[in-house]
Write a protein that holds these residues in place. Structure first.
Motif, PDB file in Angstrom:
ATOM      1  N   MET A 177       0.844  -1.191   0.000  1.00  0.00           N
ATOM      2  CA  MET A 177       0.000   0.000   0.000  1.00  0.00           C
ATOM      3  C   MET A 177       0.877   1.237   0.000  1.00  0.00           C
ATOM      4  SD  MET A 177      -1.560  -0.496   3.855  1.00  0.00           S
ATOM      5  CE  MET A 177      -2.133  -2.151   3.547  1.00  0.00           C
ATOM      6  N   LYS A 178       0.406   2.243  -0.691  1.00  0.00           N
ATOM      7  CA  LYS A 178       1.123   3.513  -0.704  1.00  0.00           C
ATOM      8  C   LYS A 178       0.773   4.277   0.566  1.00  0.00           C
ATOM      9  CE  LYS A 178       1.435   4.183  -5.721  1.00  0.00           C
ATOM     10  NZ  LYS A 178       1.346   2.804  -6.039  1.00  0.00           N
ATOM     11  N   ALA A 235       0.592   7.375   0.991  1.00  0.00           N
ATOM     12  CA  ALA A 235      -0.357   8.465   0.705  1.00  0.00           C
ATOM     13  C   ALA A 235      -1.797   7.949   0.812  1.00  0.00           C
ATOM     14  CB  ALA A 235      -0.105   9.046  -0.683  1.00  0.00           C
ATOM     15  N   ASP A 236      -2.036   6.720   0.358  1.00  0.00           N
ATOM     16  CA  ASP A 236      -3.376   6.118   0.465  1.00  0.00           C
ATOM     17  C   ASP A 236      -3.731   5.834   1.925  1.00  0.00           C
ATOM     18  OD1 ASP A 236      -3.451   6.201  -2.302  1.00  0.00           O
ATOM     19  OD2 ASP A 236      -2.967   4.075  -2.552  1.00  0.00           O
ATOM     20  N   VAL A 237      -2.752   5.353   2.686  1.00  0.00           N
ATOM     21  CA  VAL A 237      -2.980   5.079   4.109  1.00  0.00           C
ATOM     22  C   VAL A 237      -3.321   6.392   4.827  1.00  0.00           C
ATOM     23  CG1 VAL A 237      -1.938   4.252   6.252  1.00  0.00           C
ATOM     24  CG2 VAL A 237      -1.487   3.036   4.111  1.00  0.00           C
ATOM     25  N   CYS A 238      -2.563   7.435   4.540  1.00  0.00           N
ATOM     26  CA  CYS A 238      -2.837   8.747   5.150  1.00  0.00           C
ATOM     27  C   CYS A 238      -4.246   9.225   4.814  1.00  0.00           C
ATOM     28  CB  CYS A 238      -1.802   9.776   4.694  1.00  0.00           C
ATOM     29  SG  CYS A 238      -0.175   9.543   5.455  1.00  0.00           S
ATOM     30  N   GLN A 239      -4.670   8.976   3.592  1.00  0.00           N
ATOM     31  CA  GLN A 239      -6.017   9.381   3.185  1.00  0.00           C
ATOM     32  C   GLN A 239      -7.083   8.641   3.999  1.00  0.00           C
ATOM     33  OE1 GLN A 239      -6.611  11.983   1.212  1.00  0.00           O
ATOM     34  NE2 GLN A 239      -8.768  11.713   1.725  1.00  0.00           N
ATOM     35  N   VAL A 240      -6.874   7.355   4.245  1.00  0.00           N
ATOM     36  CA  VAL A 240      -7.806   6.576   5.068  1.00  0.00           C
ATOM     37  C   VAL A 240      -7.886   7.183   6.475  1.00  0.00           C
ATOM     38  CG1 VAL A 240      -8.226   4.322   6.156  1.00  0.00           C
ATOM     39  CG2 VAL A 240      -7.524   4.434   3.753  1.00  0.00           C
ATOM     40  N   HIS A 285     -10.855  -0.517   3.746  1.00  0.00           N
ATOM     41  CA  HIS A 285     -10.304   0.150   2.562  1.00  0.00           C
ATOM     42  C   HIS A 285      -9.364  -0.758   1.770  1.00  0.00           C
ATOM     43  CE1 HIS A 285      -9.182   3.639   0.099  1.00  0.00           C
ATOM     44  NE2 HIS A 285      -7.979   3.071   0.068  1.00  0.00           N
ATOM     45  N   PHE A 286      -8.481  -1.479   2.463  1.00  0.00           N
ATOM     46  CA  PHE A 286      -7.457  -2.269   1.773  1.00  0.00           C
ATOM     47  C   PHE A 286      -7.793  -3.757   1.662  1.00  0.00           C
ATOM     48  CE2 PHE A 286      -5.043   1.473   3.215  1.00  0.00           C
ATOM     49  CZ  PHE A 286      -4.461   1.871   2.015  1.00  0.00           C
ATOM     50  N   GLU A 308      -9.877  10.430   6.276  1.00  0.00           N
ATOM     51  CA  GLU A 308     -11.313  10.142   6.110  1.00  0.00           C
ATOM     52  C   GLU A 308     -11.928   9.627   7.409  1.00  0.00           C
ATOM     53  OE1 GLU A 308     -11.536   7.587   2.669  1.00  0.00           O
ATOM     54  OE2 GLU A 308     -10.907   9.222   1.328  1.00  0.00           O
TER      55      GLU A 308
END
Length: 176
Positions: free
Chosen positions: A17-18, A20-25, A65-66, A28
């Motif tokens: 996982m990137k 940046a995607d984790v930070c977005q989760v 999410h993942f 949110e």
């Protein structure tokens, strides 16, 4: 309050996982001031909620999410500082030092496993401030008898580990 979430099993064995995607989760899910440190799953953030609430909420958000079973361990800035301040071993270029972040009491389980494992020269473990520290010669981390124990499925929801240098980087980012 500032926290660091230490995610287990990120960017290993096919769970990629990137950050940046984790930070977005995390954003949110309502976290503020969200940043990542390295690609190994260290997320710094702020929240008014307590660590137990955050763990439950963020594990669910990450799992949803993942599409994987997320395990993470939440430590406040002060708690994270203890990991850096309590290192029992001298720094040595030939050795790695790891600290284990986990559920209360897991340091005793890990120490029992370490004591039962065969060891290489200069490999040792010590518990300080209810944290297990493990010193191992560079290049032997995954080959060591204790290193293999760390991958046990029965322990996967109990802890994660980080090289002590990671704590230094996390604390620098938390303080900025």
């Amino acid at each position: 309050m500032k926290y660091c979430a230490f995610l287990r099993g990120v960017n290993v064995k096919g769970t990629n996982m990137k950050m940046a995607d984790v930070c977005q989760v995390f954003k949110e899910a309502g976290m503020l001031d969200v940043n990542s440190v390295l690609a190994s799953g260290n997320i710094i953030f702020s929240s008014e909620k307590n660590a137990a609430e955050l763990k439950k909420m963020l594990e669910k958000a990450m799992s949803d999410h993942f599409s994987y079973e997320a395990f993470l361990f939440i430590k406040s800035q002060d708690e994270t500082q203890v990991f850096w301040n309590s290192i029992p071993f001298e720094k040595n270029e030939a050795l790695h030092i790891y600290a284990f972040v986990g559920n209360p009491g897991v340091e005793n389980v890990l120490m029992s496993e370490f004591e039962a494992a065969s060891k290489t020269e200069n490999e040792k473990a010590e518990i300080v401030e209810e944290i297990l520290y493990w010193q191992v010669p560079k290049g032997n981390t995954l080959d060591s008898s204790f290193g293999k124990v760390l991958g046990k499925k029965s322990l996967k929801d109990q802890f994660t580990s980080r090289n002590i240098n990671t704590f230094e980087k996390i604390l620098k980012k938390m303080s900025s």
